[in-house]
Design a protein around this motif. Structure first.
Motif, PDB file in Angstrom:
ATOM      1  N   GLY A   9       0.776  -1.225   0.000  1.00 13.19           N
ATOM      2  CA  GLY A   9       0.000   0.000   0.000  1.00 13.19           C
ATOM      3  C   GLY A   9       0.812   1.281   0.000  1.00 13.19           C
ATOM      4  N   GLN A  10       2.129   1.178   0.157  1.00  8.95           N
ATOM      5  CA  GLN A  10       2.969   2.380   0.193  1.00  8.95           C
ATOM      6  C   GLN A  10       3.199   2.899  -1.214  1.00  8.95           C
ATOM      7  OE1 GLN A  10       6.693   1.987   2.299  1.00  8.95           O
ATOM      8  NE2 GLN A  10       7.264   4.108   1.915  1.00  8.95           N
ATOM      9  N   LYS A  11       2.996   4.225  -1.384  1.00 10.18           N
ATOM     10  CA  LYS A  11       3.174   4.850  -2.692  1.00 10.18           C
ATOM     11  C   LYS A  11       4.258   5.920  -2.668  1.00 10.18           C
ATOM     12  CE  LYS A  11      -1.648   4.637  -4.159  1.00 10.18           C
ATOM     13  NZ  LYS A  11      -2.793   5.487  -4.537  1.00 10.18           N
ATOM     14  N   LYS A  12       4.550   6.430  -1.468  1.00  6.73           N
ATOM     15  CA  LYS A  12       5.466   7.566  -1.366  1.00  6.73           C
ATOM     16  C   LYS A  12       6.528   7.297  -0.309  1.00  6.73           C
ATOM     17  CE  LYS A  12       1.752  10.451  -2.851  1.00  6.73           C
ATOM     18  NZ  LYS A  12       0.726  11.369  -2.580  1.00  6.73           N
ATOM     19  N   ASP A  13       7.594   8.107  -0.347  1.00  5.74           N
ATOM     20  CA  ASP A  13       8.668   7.956   0.628  1.00  5.74           C
ATOM     21  C   ASP A  13       8.164   8.204   2.043  1.00  5.74           C
ATOM     22  OD1 ASP A  13      10.694   7.403  -1.242  1.00  5.74           O
ATOM     23  OD2 ASP A  13      10.932   9.548  -1.663  1.00  5.74           O
ATOM     24  N   THR A  14       8.741   7.490   3.001  1.00  4.05           N
ATOM     25  CA  THR A  14       8.384   7.688   4.398  1.00  4.05           C
ATOM     26  C   THR A  14       8.932   9.035   4.864  1.00  4.05           C
ATOM     27  OG1 THR A  14       8.509   5.303   4.716  1.00  4.05           O
ATOM     28  CG2 THR A  14       8.513   6.650   6.701  1.00  4.05           C
ATOM     29  N   PRO A  15       8.067   9.870   5.465  1.00  6.18           N
ATOM     30  CA  PRO A  15       8.511  11.201   5.892  1.00  6.18           C
ATOM     31  C   PRO A  15       9.348  11.147   7.167  1.00  6.18           C
ATOM     32  CG  PRO A  15       6.241  10.847   6.532  1.00  6.18           C
ATOM     33  CD  PRO A  15       6.660   9.641   5.742  1.00  6.18           C
ATOM     34  N   THR A  16      10.053  12.234   7.441  1.00  5.88           N
ATOM     35  CA  THR A  16      10.797  12.342   8.698  1.00  5.88           C
ATOM     36  C   THR A  16       9.816  12.718   9.804  1.00  5.88           C
ATOM     37  OG1 THR A  16      11.229  14.691   8.399  1.00  5.88           O
ATOM     38  CG2 THR A  16      12.843  13.157   7.462  1.00  5.88           C
ATOM     39  N   ASP A  17      10.245  12.549  11.040  1.00  8.23           N
ATOM     40  CA  ASP A  17       9.382  12.875  12.183  1.00  8.23           C
ATOM     41  C   ASP A  17       9.078  14.360  12.292  1.00  8.23           C
ATOM     42  OD1 ASP A  17       9.356  10.223  12.793  1.00  8.23           O
ATOM     43  OD2 ASP A  17      10.767  10.367  14.468  1.00  8.23           O
ATOM     44  N   MET A  18       9.877  15.189  11.644  1.00  6.20           N
ATOM     45  CA  MET A  18       9.707  16.635  11.755  1.00  6.20           C
ATOM     46  C   MET A  18       8.944  17.243  10.574  1.00  6.20           C
ATOM     47  SD  MET A  18      10.865  17.204  14.680  1.00  6.20           S
ATOM     48  CE  MET A  18      10.671  18.967  14.663  1.00  6.20           C
ATOM     49  N   GLU A  19       8.514  16.429   9.647  1.00  2.57           N
ATOM     50  CA  GLU A  19       7.769  16.938   8.494  1.00  2.57           C
ATOM     51  C   GLU A  19       6.363  17.337   8.939  1.00  2.57           C
ATOM     52  OE1 GLU A  19       6.313  15.197   4.267  1.00  2.57           O
ATOM     53  OE2 GLU A  19       8.372  14.716   4.867  1.00  2.57           O
ATOM     54  N   GLY A  20       5.924  18.508   8.499  1.00  2.00           N
ATOM     55  CA  GLY A  20       4.648  19.064   8.945  1.00  2.00           C
ATOM     56  C   GLY A  20       3.451  18.175   8.671  1.00  2.00           C
ATOM     57  N   ALA A  21       3.374  17.640   7.461  1.00  2.00           N
ATOM     58  CA  ALA A  21       2.236  16.782   7.106  1.00  2.00           C
ATOM     59  C   ALA A  21       2.226  15.523   7.972  1.00  2.00           C
ATOM     60  CB  ALA A  21       2.290  16.411   5.632  1.00  2.00           C
ATOM     61  N   PHE A  22       3.403  14.953   8.236  1.00  4.59           N
ATOM     62  CA  PHE A  22       3.465  13.755   9.079  1.00  4.59           C
ATOM     63  C   PHE A  22       2.978  14.067  10.480  1.00  4.59           C
ATOM     64  CE2 PHE A  22       5.727  11.300  12.322  1.00  4.59           C
ATOM     65  CZ  PHE A  22       5.219  10.036  12.041  1.00  4.59           C
ATOM     66  N   ILE A  23       3.404  15.191  11.030  1.00 10.09           N
ATOM     67  CA  ILE A  23       2.980  15.576  12.381  1.00 10.09           C
ATOM     68  C   ILE A  23       1.462  15.713  12.426  1.00 10.09           C
ATOM     69  CG2 ILE A  23       3.079  17.412  14.119  1.00 10.09           C
ATOM     70  CD1 ILE A  23       5.997  17.908  13.139  1.00 10.09           C
ATOM     71  N   PHE A  24       0.893  16.355  11.406  1.00  8.68           N
ATOM     72  CA  PHE A  24      -0.565  16.534  11.351  1.00  8.68           C
ATOM     73  C   PHE A  24      -1.289  15.193  11.320  1.00  8.68           C
ATOM     74  CE2 PHE A  24      -4.379  16.615   8.668  1.00  8.68           C
ATOM     75  CZ  PHE A  24      -5.198  17.407   9.451  1.00  8.68           C
ATOM     76  N   TYR A  25      -0.945  14.327  10.355  1.00  7.56           N
ATOM     77  CA  TYR A  25      -1.667  13.062  10.200  1.00  7.56           C
ATOM     78  C   TYR A  25      -1.404  12.099  11.349  1.00  7.56           C
ATOM     79  CZ  TYR A  25      -3.225  14.428   5.589  1.00  7.56           C
ATOM     80  OH  TYR A  25      -3.838  15.075   4.550  1.00  7.56           O
TER      81      TYR A  25
END
Length: 97
Positions: A9-25
Motif C-alpha cells: 500500500g505504500q506509494k510515497k517515501d516515508t517522511p521524517t518525524d519533523m515533516e509538517g504533514a506527518f505531524i498533522f496526520y
C-alpha cells in the motif's frame, strides 16, 4: 522510473518525524484512530508496521501495483421521441393584459 516500496500500500517515501504533514496526520490518527484520511495518508507513506500496512492496504484496496482499469462511461438514456398522442393536449395560452 517508478519507485517500488517494500510495504504493502505504500506509494510515497516515508517522511521524517519533523515533516509538517506527518505531524498533522500522526496526531490526527492518535486522537481519532478511526480517521480514514489519516490511515490512508500514513499507509501511503509507509508509516505503519508491515502487518498493519497489509491490513489497511486490503481495507482500502491499495494492494494492486497497477492503476485500476478504467470503466466505460455509462450511456445516457436516449431522449424519447414524441408520438402523436403527446400532442393531444393543447398548451394553455396566457392572457395578455
Amino acid at each position: 522510473t517508478k519507485k517500488v516500496f517494500d510495504k504493502p500500500g505504500q506509494k510515497k517515501d516515508t517522511p521524517t518525524d519533523m515533516e509538517g504533514a506527518f505531524i498533522f496526520y500522526d496526531s490526527l490518527y492518535k486522537e481519532m484512530p478511526d480517521s480514514e484520511m489519516a490511515e490512508i495518508w500514513l499507509m501511503e507513506h509507509g508509516c505503519f508496521e508491515r502487518e498493519k500496512q497489509l491490513k489497511l492496504a486490503k481495507k482500502y484496496g491499495k494492494l494492486n501495483k497497477t492503476s485500476p482499469k478504467k470503466t466505460a462511461p455509462k450511456k445516457r438514456a436516449r431522449k424519447r421521441k414524441l408520438s402523436d398522442d403527446d400532442y393531444d393536449i393543447e398548451p394553455v395560452k396566457k392572457k395578455r393584459k
